[in-house]
Design a protein around this motif. Structure first.
Motif, PDB file in Angstrom:
ATOM      1  N   TYR A  10       0.874  -1.222  -0.070  1.00 56.11           N
ATOM      2  CA  TYR A  10      -0.061   0.004   0.179  1.00 56.11           C
ATOM      3  C   TYR A  10       0.994   1.420  -0.141  1.00 56.11           C
ATOM      4  CZ  TYR A  10       0.334  -0.765   4.949  1.00 56.11           C
ATOM      5  OH  TYR A  10       1.037  -1.177   6.324  1.00 56.11           O
ATOM      6  N   LYS A  11       0.207   2.450  -0.557  1.00 58.15           N
ATOM      7  CA  LYS A  11       1.017   3.685  -0.768  1.00 58.15           C
ATOM      8  C   LYS A  11       1.060   4.372   0.648  1.00 58.15           C
ATOM      9  CE  LYS A  11       1.763   3.683  -5.121  1.00 58.15           C
ATOM     10  NZ  LYS A  11       3.100   3.567  -5.850  1.00 58.15           N
ATOM     11  N   THR A  12       2.241   5.273   0.871  1.00 59.45           N
ATOM     12  CA  THR A  12       2.214   6.122   1.880  1.00 59.45           C
ATOM     13  C   THR A  12       1.078   7.388   1.423  1.00 59.45           C
ATOM     14  OG1 THR A  12       3.995   7.415   0.742  1.00 59.45           O
ATOM     15  CG2 THR A  12       4.899   5.783   2.074  1.00 59.45           C
ATOM     16  N   GLU A  13       0.995   7.953   2.630  1.00 65.03           N
ATOM     17  CA  GLU A  13       0.031   9.232   2.438  1.00 65.03           C
ATOM     18  C   GLU A  13       0.282  10.082   1.385  1.00 65.03           C
ATOM     19  OE1 GLU A  13      -0.969  11.117   6.145  1.00 65.03           O
ATOM     20  OE2 GLU A  13      -2.043  12.554   5.177  1.00 65.03           O
ATOM     21  N   THR A  14       1.506  10.384   1.198  1.00 60.36           N
ATOM     22  CA  THR A  14       1.975  11.410   0.256  1.00 60.36           C
ATOM     23  C   THR A  14       1.836  10.743  -1.326  1.00 60.36           C
ATOM     24  OG1 THR A  14       4.005  11.392   1.736  1.00 60.36           O
ATOM     25  CG2 THR A  14       4.039  12.443  -0.647  1.00 60.36           C
TER      26      THR A  14
ATOM     27  N   ASP B  24      -8.331   7.125   0.982  1.00 58.32           N
ATOM     28  CA  ASP B  24      -7.956   6.790   2.413  1.00 58.32           C
ATOM     29  C   ASP B  24      -7.014   5.815   2.407  1.00 58.32           C
ATOM     30  OD1 ASP B  24     -10.009   8.588   3.531  1.00 58.32           O
ATOM     31  OD2 ASP B  24     -10.956   7.111   4.441  1.00 58.32           O
ATOM     32  N   GLU B  25      -6.907   4.992   1.312  1.00 54.78           N
ATOM     33  CA  GLU B  25      -6.016   3.981   1.272  1.00 54.78           C
ATOM     34  C   GLU B  25      -5.677   3.662  -0.389  1.00 54.78           C
ATOM     35  OE1 GLU B  25      -3.198   2.909   3.254  1.00 54.78           O
ATOM     36  OE2 GLU B  25      -4.455   1.828   4.658  1.00 54.78           O
ATOM     37  N   THR B  26      -4.455   3.495  -0.682  1.00 54.52           N
ATOM     38  CA  THR B  26      -4.147   2.969  -2.195  1.00 54.52           C
ATOM     39  C   THR B  26      -3.463   1.829  -1.879  1.00 54.52           C
ATOM     40  OG1 THR B  26      -4.283   5.326  -3.198  1.00 54.52           O
ATOM     41  CG2 THR B  26      -2.904   3.488  -4.167  1.00 54.52           C
ATOM     42  N   TYR B  27      -3.883   0.670  -2.627  1.00 52.97           N
ATOM     43  CA  TYR B  27      -3.137  -0.625  -2.637  1.00 52.97           C
ATOM     44  C   TYR B  27      -2.563  -0.586  -3.999  1.00 52.97           C
ATOM     45  CZ  TYR B  27      -6.098  -1.592   1.196  1.00 52.97           C
ATOM     46  OH  TYR B  27      -6.942  -1.738   2.332  1.00 52.97           O
ATOM     47  N   THR B  28      -1.399  -1.073  -4.069  1.00 57.74           N
ATOM     48  CA  THR B  28      -0.453  -0.840  -5.519  1.00 57.74           C
ATOM     49  C   THR B  28       0.087  -2.298  -5.662  1.00 57.74           C
ATOM     50  OG1 THR B  28       1.054   0.420  -6.524  1.00 57.74           O
ATOM     51  CG2 THR B  28       1.585   0.060  -4.260  1.00 57.74           C
ATOM     52  N   ILE B  29       0.545  -2.293  -6.983  1.00 58.58           N
ATOM     53  CA  ILE B  29       1.324  -3.434  -7.372  1.00 58.58           C
ATOM     54  C   ILE B  29       2.580  -2.841  -8.163  1.00 58.58           C
ATOM     55  CG2 ILE B  29      -0.333  -5.390  -7.293  1.00 58.58           C
ATOM     56  CD1 ILE B  29      -0.418  -5.025 -10.362  1.00 58.58           C
ATOM     57  N   GLU B  30       3.747  -3.141  -7.691  1.00 50.59           N
ATOM     58  CA  GLU B  30       4.914  -2.479  -8.150  1.00 50.59           C
ATOM     59  C   GLU B  30       5.838  -3.598  -8.969  1.00 50.59           C
ATOM     60  OE1 GLU B  30       5.670   0.810  -7.743  1.00 50.59           O
ATOM     61  OE2 GLU B  30       3.821   1.120  -6.843  1.00 50.59           O
ATOM     62  N   ALA B  31       6.082  -3.240  -9.998  1.00 56.45           N
ATOM     63  CA  ALA B  31       7.031  -4.169 -10.790  1.00 56.45           C
ATOM     64  C   ALA B  31       8.326  -3.380 -11.105  1.00 56.45           C
ATOM     65  CB  ALA B  31       6.273  -4.293 -12.371  1.00 56.45           C
ATOM     66  N   LEU B  32       9.319  -4.246 -11.450  1.00 53.74           N
ATOM     67  CA  LEU B  32      10.856  -3.673 -11.682  1.00 53.74           C
ATOM     68  C   LEU B  32      11.123  -3.993 -12.994  1.00 53.74           C
ATOM     69  CD1 LEU B  32      13.236  -2.390 -10.059  1.00 53.74           C
ATOM     70  CD2 LEU B  32      14.028  -4.788  -9.676  1.00 53.74           C
ATOM     71  N   MET B  33      11.623  -2.877 -13.732  1.00 55.08           N
ATOM     72  CA  MET B  33      11.983  -2.753 -15.083  1.00 55.08           C
ATOM     73  C   MET B  33      13.713  -3.264 -15.005  1.00 55.08           C
ATOM     74  SD  MET B  33       9.264  -1.974 -16.455  1.00 55.08           S
ATOM     75  CE  MET B  33       8.468  -3.089 -15.334  1.00 55.08           C
ATOM     76  N   GLN B  34      13.935  -3.764 -16.304  1.00 53.58           N
ATOM     77  CA  GLN B  34      15.396  -4.025 -16.366  1.00 53.58           C
ATOM     78  C   GLN B  34      16.407  -3.253 -16.012  1.00 53.58           C
ATOM     79  OE1 GLN B  34      16.174  -6.368 -20.188  1.00 53.58           O
ATOM     80  NE2 GLN B  34      14.057  -6.316 -20.756  1.00 53.58           N
TER      81      GLN B  34
END
Lengths: 492, 492
Positions: free
Chosen positions: B211-215, B222-232
């Motif tokens: 989940y994301k920080t407030e910023t 009120d809350e943001t759930y995220t999925i984060e990928a890593l590029m090459q």
């Protein structure tokens, strides 16, 4: 549920407006002229999209996506097209809001964020697409280009009606590029035939194939092929158009190719589209005073099952039976909904699903379980019959085909009853006022006469029908010679 | 064909930009910041849409469509959301063009056609949708509302890059309404899981759930759930977000419902979206210096067959053999293209299909016909093998699965090699500069520290990973206590 639906004979227009909202298809939004397409309406549109998209691909087209905005300089490049759409377009002029110092909490357009060049929200995409094709086409090897786009477009119409005429609408627009005139004309006609196929065989709406007069042509086209449908109130609805654009856009955007002989030529073009307007045609062709009537091939729910019970035990038994049926329907690819809401009575549910146009309803009560039967009702005829459990699946599969066919036949008959050959202007006016419908009449071929008839009667030439035989006659207005009847009607 | 593709090690950013264009995925348009998605790129997007749409429906959602425009008064109703998007939005102020008297043939905005209220081209649809939901929700019986929309949105970004950041982009946005906070949070998390499923199992891109920080939260959430990928290149890409919106929009638009106890309550909301940005992630995760590498589950063409021949007779024989193969592939649902263009040599074709990332290539020459074999090449490993005709179909079916798995494993390994626990700010900076990737570090939980680290290093907190165990430590910057590592990275 109580429908409180205005009847068609009371007020056809009001009936339509109410029906669209009450059947949960769409509603007006807080944005002038823009609609919200609700899930039930959108599900029908999705099915229609699927049928069209499959046929576009089978005929060699691919989907792509082009920008929403057209810079003013591109917009004005093809003069006729620009003139046709300039009077009703949404124009983006700024790219930032800022806090309004005079109204705390409110925003205002930031005057420092003015665009150098205004952007037009696309009313159609020929301009943006042909300015792109210029970069894609050098040689005959790059042709043909066969592309379709599913998109939203905006035309700032002053009088709007749900589905029939909205400021924003959804559509598909095909844009093709060809090496020869013949190939482009063949393409435009092919797509007209694809539209005939979908509108007649999926939507169960019969159409007349024809081409438009010069006055009624798409702005920028050399020829517009059209399909025209007849609504229950005797008014025509243009259900799809396919345009042979000649070299107009190629010339406006300087799109040339080197042919096999090494010479430079301008590219030939077509464009073709159908929109969410078709939803209006669908509703107005088949529906009745009890609500929507949907052809099974487009119904999001083809069969609804309503349990009739007095206690939990009965509901349980009926539920088990419904589960069996649902499993069998799924195997056949028939979409089915079991409506076991405990907040509504069966009568309410019957009326609701009637209003929403579900083609077949099955009612199951304790007596049915005892007898091994079901009560099966069909929406189009509002008729009921008792069907034995052993044959019910096959019976309903056939019934869905019957309903699809019956709707088409009914619409064909309605059209036949409302298509009249008229031979004088008196007869023209009388038939138009009393019976409405399609009027096949001789016309002298001039835009002036076409305009005058429109002014006098509000009827326009919907098309010059392709299958209308040659026949010597005289124009109903001017008495000048004519060799073919054309089709007049009042239109949506 | 000669690829002339910049290599990743030379200039990763240039490699990406060139690849998108050379592989025929997309190109910049004549409209600032807007792209044209070309047929090959759009075909990948359509497959991705299909996978997402099926899962949305399986989890009970329906599609619908809401207006493109948001009137300014609705736009500014939810303050944080308005503030978040006001600085970069396209604003419609007029609805008509007229002939420019000073420039014959040119058009100008008609000053007499100014809108009473400006319209914002939607940057996201919470405002327009919640002003609509107000009319749909009275009682707990009207909840939940589970709707998704496929649409275009516009954010007037100053620096744009094909797929990764464009002024107009395509996306889906889910907007749901619930009776309870718990139900809304469960929904938001469920949709995050749907995104994980599609991105990992279809796109073959591993992601970190968090989940994301407030910023970093969505404006109005009120809350943001995220999925984060890593590029090459070691940079992160946010691949999808799902927001728990609390009652913020319900309060802004006064959307209340009567609960089972008869009391009025504000409705709870979620929204969730993924966009054409995912195309950028797809390209950057798998592709190499020879061009695009596509996971088989998204490849528009999974197998390409290239004939190698010296004369018409050979071509004829190879064509017959190819027809047999194509029929077999179709039965298995494998998409295949036979490239018998006579304008290009086999070497050119090999390079072109490599550039376009087709997972499997079959070459058939006269020797193969004699021996009953084919040359089968796989794109991901750039390896070739000779396969007997009798087993080739099954072999390739397995190969496609292998490639899908291999791409995912490779990406997982790359991520593992570029995920580092760092325990001091020196280490933080050093790892970030030398190896990049995901940095797991302690943080004191304040926006001030987050901001300072961003200013000093350009790294942001991508998310607070959900599966990160509690662990006592001290903030890498301030030395203040922390109970969990968070994930930093430079990001797209």
């Amino acid at each position: 549920m109580s429908k409180n639906l205005t009847t068609r004979s009371e007020d056809y227009s009001k009936w339509y407006n109410e029906l669209v909202v009450k059947a949960d298809l769409a509603e007006n939004s807080g944005v002038r002229g823009c609609m919200v397409i609700k899930p039930y309406g959108y599900a029908i549109w999705e099915k229609l999209q699927g049928e069209l998209d499959r046929r576009f691909k089978e005929t060699g087209h691919s989907n792509a996506y082009f920008p929403l905005f057209v810079p003013k300089s591109l917009f004005e490049a093809e003069e006729k097209n620009a003139e046709g759409f300039a009077k009703e377009c949404a124009i983006v002029t700024h790219y930032r809001l800022k806090n309004d110092p005079d109204n705390p909490g409110k925003l205002m357009v930031d005057p420092d964020a003015k665009l150098e060049e205004e952007l037009i929200v696309r009313p159609t995409s020929e301009a943006i697409i042909w300015s792109t094709y210029k970069g894609w086409i050098q040689s005959y090897r790059d042709l043909p280009i066969l592309i379709n786009q599913w998109a939203n477009v905006v035309r700032w119409e002053m009088r709007t009606r749900l589905f029939l005429r909205t400021a924003e609408f959804l559509w598909q627009e095909g844009h093709t590029a060809h090496a020869t005139k013949t190939e482009a004309i063949t393409e435009a006609k092919q797509m007209q035939d694809v539209y005939v196929d979908v509108v007649e065989n999926i939507m169960a709406i019969p159409v007349v194939k024809g081409y438009k007069t010069e006055t009624e042509r798409f702005a920028g086209a050399d020829e517009t092929y059209t399909i025209e449908a007849l609504m229950q109130d005797g008014k025509a609805l243009q259900a799809g158009t396919s345009h042979f654009l000649g070299q107009n856009f190629a010339k406006a955007f300087d799109v040339k190719f080197t042919n096999k002989e090494g010479r430079q030529e301008y590219v030939w073009a077509t464009s073709w589209g159908v929109s969410t307007r078709l939803m209006g045609a669908l509703i107005m062709t088949h529906s009745d005073d009890n609500g929507l009537v949907l052809p099974p091939k487009l119904a999001p729910i083809q069969v609804v099952i309503v349990p009739i019970y007095k206690n939990e035990e009965q509901l349980q038994q009926i539920g088990n039976k419904a589960d069996e049926l649902i499993a069998e329907f799924k195997k056949k690819g028939i979409s089915v909904k079991y409506d076991d809401r405990d907040t509504q009575k069966p009568g309410f549910k019957f009326a609701e699903w009637e209003l929403k146009g579900v083609p077949v309803r099955i009612a199951i009560g304790p007596k049915d379980l005892e007898n091994g039967t079901f009560e099966v009702a069909r929406r189009d005829l509002l008729s009921k019959e008792v069907v034995a459990e052993s044959v019910v699946i096959d019976h309903i599969e056939n019934l869905l085909n019957d309903i699809q066919e019956n709707l088409f036949t009914k619409a064909i008959n309605h059209r036949a009853e409302h298509t009249t050959q008229v031979n004088s202007f008196e007869e023209f006016k009388e038939v138009l006022e009393t019976r409405g419908g399609f009027l096949l009449a001789h016309w002298d071929g001039t835009p002036e006469t076409e305009e005058k008839i429109k002014d006098l009667t509000k009827a326009t030439i919907r098309c010059i029908p392709m299958d209308q035989p040659d026949e010597d006659g005289v124009c109903v207005l001017t008495g000048k010679p004519s060799t073919k009847r054309v089709m007049f009607a009042k239109a949506y």
